[in-house]
Design a protein around this motif. Structure first.
Motif, PDB file in Angstrom:
ATOM      1  N   SER A 171       0.825  -1.207   0.000  1.00  0.00           N
ATOM      2  CA  SER A 171       0.000   0.000   0.000  1.00  0.00           C
ATOM      3  C   SER A 171       0.857   1.255   0.000  1.00  0.00           C
ATOM      4  O   SER A 171       0.533   2.237  -0.675  1.00  0.00           O
ATOM      5  N   GLY A 172       1.955   1.226   0.735  1.00  0.00           N
ATOM      6  CA  GLY A 172       2.825   2.400   0.785  1.00  0.00           C
ATOM      7  C   GLY A 172       3.430   2.737  -0.563  1.00  0.00           C
ATOM      8  O   GLY A 172       3.444   3.902  -0.985  1.00  0.00           O
ATOM      9  N   ILE A 173       3.916   1.718  -1.272  1.00  0.00           N
ATOM     10  CA  ILE A 173       4.522   1.977  -2.585  1.00  0.00           C
ATOM     11  C   ILE A 173       3.487   2.529  -3.561  1.00  0.00           C
ATOM     12  O   ILE A 173       3.745   3.503  -4.289  1.00  0.00           O
ATOM     13  N   ALA A 225      -5.633   3.403   1.117  1.00  0.00           N
ATOM     14  CA  ALA A 225      -5.431   3.849   2.496  1.00  0.00           C
ATOM     15  C   ALA A 225      -6.317   3.064   3.458  1.00  0.00           C
ATOM     16  O   ALA A 225      -5.885   2.684   4.554  1.00  0.00           O
ATOM     17  N   ALA A 226      -7.559   2.806   3.068  1.00  0.00           N
ATOM     18  CA  ALA A 226      -8.452   2.011   3.919  1.00  0.00           C
ATOM     19  C   ALA A 226      -7.943   0.582   4.072  1.00  0.00           C
ATOM     20  O   ALA A 226      -8.033  -0.019   5.161  1.00  0.00           O
ATOM     21  N   LEU A 227      -7.398   0.035   3.002  1.00  0.00           N
ATOM     22  CA  LEU A 227      -6.820  -1.307   3.082  1.00  0.00           C
ATOM     23  C   LEU A 227      -5.657  -1.347   4.067  1.00  0.00           C
ATOM     24  O   LEU A 227      -5.538  -2.272   4.887  1.00  0.00           O
ATOM     25  N   ALA A 228      -4.807  -0.328   4.011  1.00  0.00           N
ATOM     26  CA  ALA A 228      -3.679  -0.265   4.949  1.00  0.00           C
ATOM     27  C   ALA A 228      -4.163  -0.070   6.383  1.00  0.00           C
ATOM     28  O   ALA A 228      -3.619  -0.664   7.326  1.00  0.00           O
ATOM     29  N   LEU A 229      -5.170   0.753   6.580  1.00  0.00           N
ATOM     30  CA  LEU A 229      -5.701   0.956   7.928  1.00  0.00           C
ATOM     31  C   LEU A 229      -6.257  -0.343   8.505  1.00  0.00           C
ATOM     32  O   LEU A 229      -6.077  -0.639   9.696  1.00  0.00           O
ATOM     33  N   GLY A 230      -6.941  -1.114   7.677  1.00  0.00           N
ATOM     34  CA  GLY A 230      -7.452  -2.393   8.157  1.00  0.00           C
ATOM     35  C   GLY A 230      -6.346  -3.350   8.546  1.00  0.00           C
ATOM     36  O   GLY A 230      -6.445  -4.061   9.554  1.00  0.00           O
ATOM     37  N   ARG A 231      -5.279  -3.383   7.773  1.00  0.00           N
ATOM     38  CA  ARG A 231      -4.165  -4.276   8.093  1.00  0.00           C
ATOM     39  C   ARG A 231      -3.453  -3.848   9.369  1.00  0.00           C
ATOM     40  O   ARG A 231      -3.016  -4.692  10.157  1.00  0.00           O
ATOM     41  N   PHE A 232      -3.322  -2.561   9.593  1.00  0.00           N
ATOM     42  CA  PHE A 232      -2.650  -2.096  10.808  1.00  0.00           C
ATOM     43  C   PHE A 232      -3.552  -2.217  12.035  1.00  0.00           C
ATOM     44  O   PHE A 232      -3.054  -2.246  13.159  1.00  0.00           O
ATOM     45  N   ALA A 233      -4.849  -2.261  11.841  1.00  0.00           N
ATOM     46  CA  ALA A 233      -5.766  -2.352  12.987  1.00  0.00           C
ATOM     47  C   ALA A 233      -5.895  -3.773  13.512  1.00  0.00           C
ATOM     48  O   ALA A 233      -6.279  -3.973  14.662  1.00  0.00           O
ATOM     49  N   VAL A 234      -5.581  -4.772  12.695  1.00  0.00           N
ATOM     50  CA  VAL A 234      -5.746  -6.168  13.088  1.00  0.00           C
ATOM     51  C   VAL A 234      -4.489  -6.648  13.805  1.00  0.00           C
ATOM     52  O   VAL A 234      -3.365  -6.388  13.350  1.00  0.00           O
ATOM     53  N   VAL A 235      -4.694  -7.340  14.921  1.00  0.00           N
ATOM     54  CA  VAL A 235      -3.590  -7.978  15.645  1.00  0.00           C
ATOM     55  C   VAL A 235      -3.495  -9.418  15.169  1.00  0.00           C
ATOM     56  O   VAL A 235      -4.443 -10.200  15.343  1.00  0.00           O
ATOM     57  N   LEU A 249       3.390  11.263   1.287  1.00  0.00           N
ATOM     58  CA  LEU A 249       3.936  11.203   2.643  1.00  0.00           C
ATOM     59  C   LEU A 249       3.275  10.090   3.449  1.00  0.00           C
ATOM     60  O   LEU A 249       3.942   9.360   4.191  1.00  0.00           O
ATOM     61  N   GLY A 250       1.943   9.964   3.316  1.00  0.00           N
ATOM     62  CA  GLY A 250       1.269   8.857   4.001  1.00  0.00           C
ATOM     63  C   GLY A 250       1.768   7.505   3.538  1.00  0.00           C
ATOM     64  O   GLY A 250       1.970   6.590   4.351  1.00  0.00           O
ATOM     65  N   GLY A 251       1.990   7.349   2.231  1.00  0.00           N
ATOM     66  CA  GLY A 251       2.539   6.095   1.729  1.00  0.00           C
ATOM     67  C   GLY A 251       3.950   5.839   2.230  1.00  0.00           C
ATOM     68  O   GLY A 251       4.315   4.693   2.521  1.00  0.00           O
ATOM     69  N   LEU A 252       4.749   6.890   2.367  1.00  0.00           N
ATOM     70  CA  LEU A 252       6.113   6.727   2.883  1.00  0.00           C
ATOM     71  C   LEU A 252       6.092   6.282   4.335  1.00  0.00           C
ATOM     72  O   LEU A 252       6.904   5.438   4.753  1.00  0.00           O
ATOM     73  N   ILE A 253       5.166   6.817   5.116  1.00  0.00           N
ATOM     74  CA  ILE A 253       5.033   6.389   6.513  1.00  0.00           C
ATOM     75  C   ILE A 253       4.623   4.922   6.580  1.00  0.00           C
ATOM     76  O   ILE A 253       5.160   4.135   7.375  1.00  0.00           O
ATOM     77  N   LEU A 254       3.672   4.524   5.755  1.00  0.00           N
ATOM     78  CA  LEU A 254       3.243   3.130   5.745  1.00  0.00           C
ATOM     79  C   LEU A 254       4.370   2.197   5.303  1.00  0.00           C
ATOM     80  O   LEU A 254       4.456   1.057   5.776  1.00  0.00           O
ATOM     81  N   LEU A 255       5.216   2.670   4.429  1.00  0.00           N
ATOM     82  CA  LEU A 255       6.275   1.829   3.876  1.00  0.00           C
ATOM     83  C   LEU A 255       7.315   1.460   4.927  1.00  0.00           C
ATOM     84  O   LEU A 255       7.826   0.340   4.936  1.00  0.00           O
TER      85      LEU A 255
END
Length: 229
Positions: A15-17, A138-148, A65-71
């Motif tokens: 997602s970041g790339i 961005a929503a896809l990345a948020l879902g992945r970061f929200a799941v443990v 910038l958001g993608g760079l943070i996710l990366l």
């Protein structure tokens, strides 16, 4: 709780790339589009205006910038911040040209295409469609970061009561001591062959080791067997 904040760095790589590439596309399309006769008027490259800053350059930089943070993020909170930043940038790409008319922003310019289909393609590629894709990623990345994940949950589970935590260094030391004890208990072995029963004394007693199969020792053993009969 602090352990669940750590996430693998690979979680937001894809997602970041993609967000970085799409952010750069949205920010640079009004400036370099005339090179390919695809973009917005005027038909000149690198024309900067405050309208383009507000509607294209700023949201494109925010998405990148958001993608760079996710990366590069390995923290759950930081990664979700990057995802929300990219999502807001995508939403502004989609609805910004409409809302900006409230403070007299005219827009980045008319599409350069001659036909209606070309106008729609340029509008989708530069604003509405681009914003929708950025929000989706961005929503896809948020879902992945929200799941443990299950592996992360296992790492943070407390040890069961009565069970000694495993310490790699102590385990290695214990194995070393066990191996040394087994070595000490192991009976010593001789390199020479044992003397058969009945020959512990007598003529064949001296025939041990390398001389066991010599001619003289064989003759002594044969004589001893005859006398025994």
């Amino acid at each position: 709780m602090a352990g669940t904040m750590r996430v693998p760095r690979t979680r937001g790589v894809l997602s970041g790339i993609l967000l970085i590439l799409l952010g750069l596309w949205g920010a640079l399309l009004p400036l370099v589009g005339p090179y390919f006769h695809f973009g917005f008027a005027p038909d000149d490259t690198w024309v900067y205006t405050t309208d383009r800053l507000q509607l294209s350059i700023a949201p494109g930089a925010a998405a990148a910038l958001g993608g760079l943070i996710l990366l590069f993020s390995a923290n759950r909170v930081v990664g979700m911040f990057g995802g929300w930043l990219a999502a807001l940038a995508g939403a502004w790409f989609a609805v910004g040209p409409i809302l900006a008319t409230l403070w007299n922003v005219q827009g980045v310019g008319a599409p350069l295409g001659a036909g209606d289909g070309r106008h729609v393609a340029e509008q989708l590629a530069g604003f509405t469609g681009l914003g929708v894709v950025i929000v989706f990623l961005a929503a896809l990345a948020l879902g992945r970061f929200a799941v443990v994940g299950v592996r992360e949950q296992r790492l943070n589970e407390p040890e069961p009561p009565g069970r000694t935590p495993r310490n790699p260094s102590s385990t290695g030391a214990t194995r070393g001591r066990t191996s040394a004890a087994r070595t000490r208990r192991r009976p010593a072995t001789s390199t020479s062959r044992a003397t058969p029963a009945g020959n512990a004394s007598g003529p064949g007693a001296a025939c041990r080791g390398p001389t066991w199969w010599s001619r003289s020792c064989r003759a002594r053993r044969r004589g001893a067997r005859r006398r025994g009969r």
